[in-house]
Structure formats: C-alpha cells, structure tokens
Design an enzyme around this catalytic site. Sequence first.
Site: not given
Ligand code: FCB
Length: 454
Positions: A170, A360
């Site tokens: 990110e 994620e």
């Molecule tokens: C994302 C992050 C991860 C975690 C999630 C909830 O933005 O990459 O580390 O904090 O959110």
Amino acid sequence: MAEESGPVTFPAGFFWGAATAAYQIEGAWDEDGKGESIWDRFAHRAGTIKGATTGEVACDSYHRVDSDVALMRELGLTSYRFSIAWPRVQPDGRGAIEQRGLDHYRRLTDALLGAGIRPLPTLYHWDLPQALEDAGGWPARDTAERFAEYAAIVTGALGDRIEQWATFNEPWIFTRLGYLAGIHAPGRTDAAAYLRATHTVNLAHGLATRAMKAANPALRVGCAYSVSPAIPASDAPEDHAAAEAFHAYANRWFLDPALHGRYPENALAGELPLAAMGYRDGDDRIMRTGLDWAGINYYFHLVIRDAPTDDGALRFRFATVDRNQHPRTDFGWPVNPDGLRAILLRMWRDCGGIPLEITENGCSYHECPGDDGRIRDERRIAYVRGHLSAVAQAIDDGVDVRGYHHWTLTDNFEWAEGTTQRFGLVHLDPHSLARTIKDSGRWYAQVARTGLLS
Ligand code: FCB
C-alpha cells in the site's frame, strides 16, 4: 450485497491465504541485532497509539514460528502473506547484514514449505529503518537505492525457495499517512515531503524489481495496492469525471509508473507537479518495469462527487460523500462486497490482464470468547462469504484471480489503533497471547479445504 446463487466452486489451485505484517505480529523489537524502525520510534512517542500500546511484543510471532505454522495448517491455508522487517536484515538500512534476521525468515519459509503452504513475502510493510528516516526517509531519493540493495539481499538469501514477491504494501497509504497526515510513522505533516516520497517509492519499486531479477530472472515481482472503487455520486458527467480522477489518484498513482513509466494525467486539478516531486529526466525508464502480478487490498468503496478540494499538497477535482446506506464493521468501515467485484474488473483492465491476487480483505469485529471459550463471530463469516462470492463472480467475468488472503491470521497490533481493532480469524488473548480459532476460522478452513463456498 453480491448476489449469491447456490454453491460456488473455486478453481483448483486457488490460493487460500491469510496476510500479516512484521511490525503488527512479530514483537522481539530489539532482539537478534534488529535495528530500530520508524514504527518502534513512533509508537514509543506519547499520544501516537490508542491505549499507548506498541508492537514490542505484539503476537510474539517471532518466537512462535512452528506453532503459528501449525495453526495455519489447521486453518487449511495454502498461502501465507507475511512481511520482512528491513531493520532485522539491515539494522541501519544500508551496508552490514544481520544474519540472524535473515535466518528467521529462512526458518519461517522452510516451516511453511514443509507444511505445504506457499510463502508470499512483502519486502516493505511500513517499518523503515529509523537510520534511513534520519537521513531523510522516503522523501530522499537515495532511499530508493537503499531499498534496491535490501531487496537484492533478501532475494539473494531466499530467492531459491520463494518465487513470488511483493515489493511494497500500500504505497499510497504509507506515504500519505506517514508524511502528509502524520498519523502513521514517521508522523510527519509535510506536503512537499509527501510528494517526493511518492516518487521515491515508484523509483524504488523499479530499481528493486531490476535488482531482484538480475539476481534471479525467474522471480515474479509485484506490489500490493490499496484500492477503492470510486462510485460516482450521480449520473452527471462531472461526477463521473471526478470518480475517474479519484481512481487515477488513489488507485493508479503507483500502478501506472510501474506499467507505463508515467503518472496518470487526470489525477489532479492542475498540472502534475513533477519538479516538486523530484522527477528527473529518465525516471520514466527507471519506474517502468512491468509487473508480473498485482496484489489487491480491498476494504471499502468510496462515493465521489465533483468538487474542488486540496490536501495541502495537491489540488483535486473530487470530494468524497458519506456512505451511510451501508452496514459498517466495528471499525466503522462500510461493508460492500460488490465493490470488490467492481474493483477487480477495473484493475484487471488497468493492469493489462496480469494475474491478480487478493492480498488483503477483512473486517474488524469485536466478538470475544463466550463462557464456553468459543468465539461466535457470525458477522465475520457473513463478511467473508460475501467477499468470496464477489471474487468468484469476478473470476466468472474472466478476471484471473489466483488467490485470497484474509486480513488477518490472529488479532494483532493495528497501527495507530493499537489493539482496539480485531481483524483475526484467530482470537488473541491480550495477556497470555493464547490463540483460539474463531468460528470464522473454522468456517474458512472448510472453504479452503473443499474450494466450495456454500
Ligand atoms: C491495511 C494494512 C494492514 C492492516 C489493514 C487493516 O491498510 O495494509 O496492515 O492494517 O489495513
């Protein structure tokens, strides 16, 4: 909600994963020669983290490799996305290598491979060596060279047993929250520094990709992007153009440089501030490396309307609108599985058809153990079912999605939120650090083992 019509079968070989990040789980913050990171420094500063917690101990995963890998097996995982802490490998971010740090990740890798779980490492999930921040941090162009050196060291040590890698997690989030908003490490609120940081990261991705492939051409290198589909607030063409501009700024600022060597022209209200970003002639060639795959981190959509705004560094032609019609997680994030299908279709097009993985996706819900010790987190099951169904629909639409990594394995240190947000498939007792699989974890294991979503 994404439409759900009967059981869905995922393709054979689809990766069922969970994702974590070093600072959020490892603990052992100053063991085995590890250097200080910007998160160590930031979390130790008063007022930065809810509840004044830190990642000093976190889930203590550094000391629990074998038992955590056994837990992953119980969850039926076939892929584990983790990050490597740069200051464990190079305590000062340059020069000397700490062998004990590399050994830790080799041990983890071998334990995963032995358990039939694919290791999917991310080289940078936000824990820059503090020494590099002291030398200017991501706004300093030299940090890109340092990152490439570090990437070459790690892939030199592990590239014989790990094929697929992510450079960054990110980039848009850590540059903005760390250098502009100041709510993540290193806690700076400097618009000019933020702009330069974004460009250094794009250079770093390019230089690192080349360094990794020079050492081992078989490596498959990508990056994990935070993405939010931009839904126009109305049918008006101005709102559609604003949503496109938001997409260019939030979702493509780090993608287009890697794919095409340039920044998206329509992202901003005015000209691209290339000089302020530290852009030099020839940087297009450094940034453009192509991507072997792209990681999609999806949590929520945004509704966008046409309006002039700025964030102190840049001028935009869009503003966000409330999303009150959606249910929310306990973190307050809207739940919208259709957004995942939409962004997969869009990213697939924008990425030119390279393989995608969900790196994620997840939700913070606070269900705790009942009197019998069981954690009945039905809301998480509903969340994951909806989002997996959206992934299946995107696959049906022709998108090449190869895996899903739930955020996260166990409840952990959630950055500035400390331990107040619980994202795990596994409950973590904050005192004993005992791990207990939640109902969602048992349900996920069943899906992973059968490849069937019912
Ligand atoms: C994302 C992050 C991860 C975690 C999630 C909830 O933005 O990459 O580390 O904090 O959110």
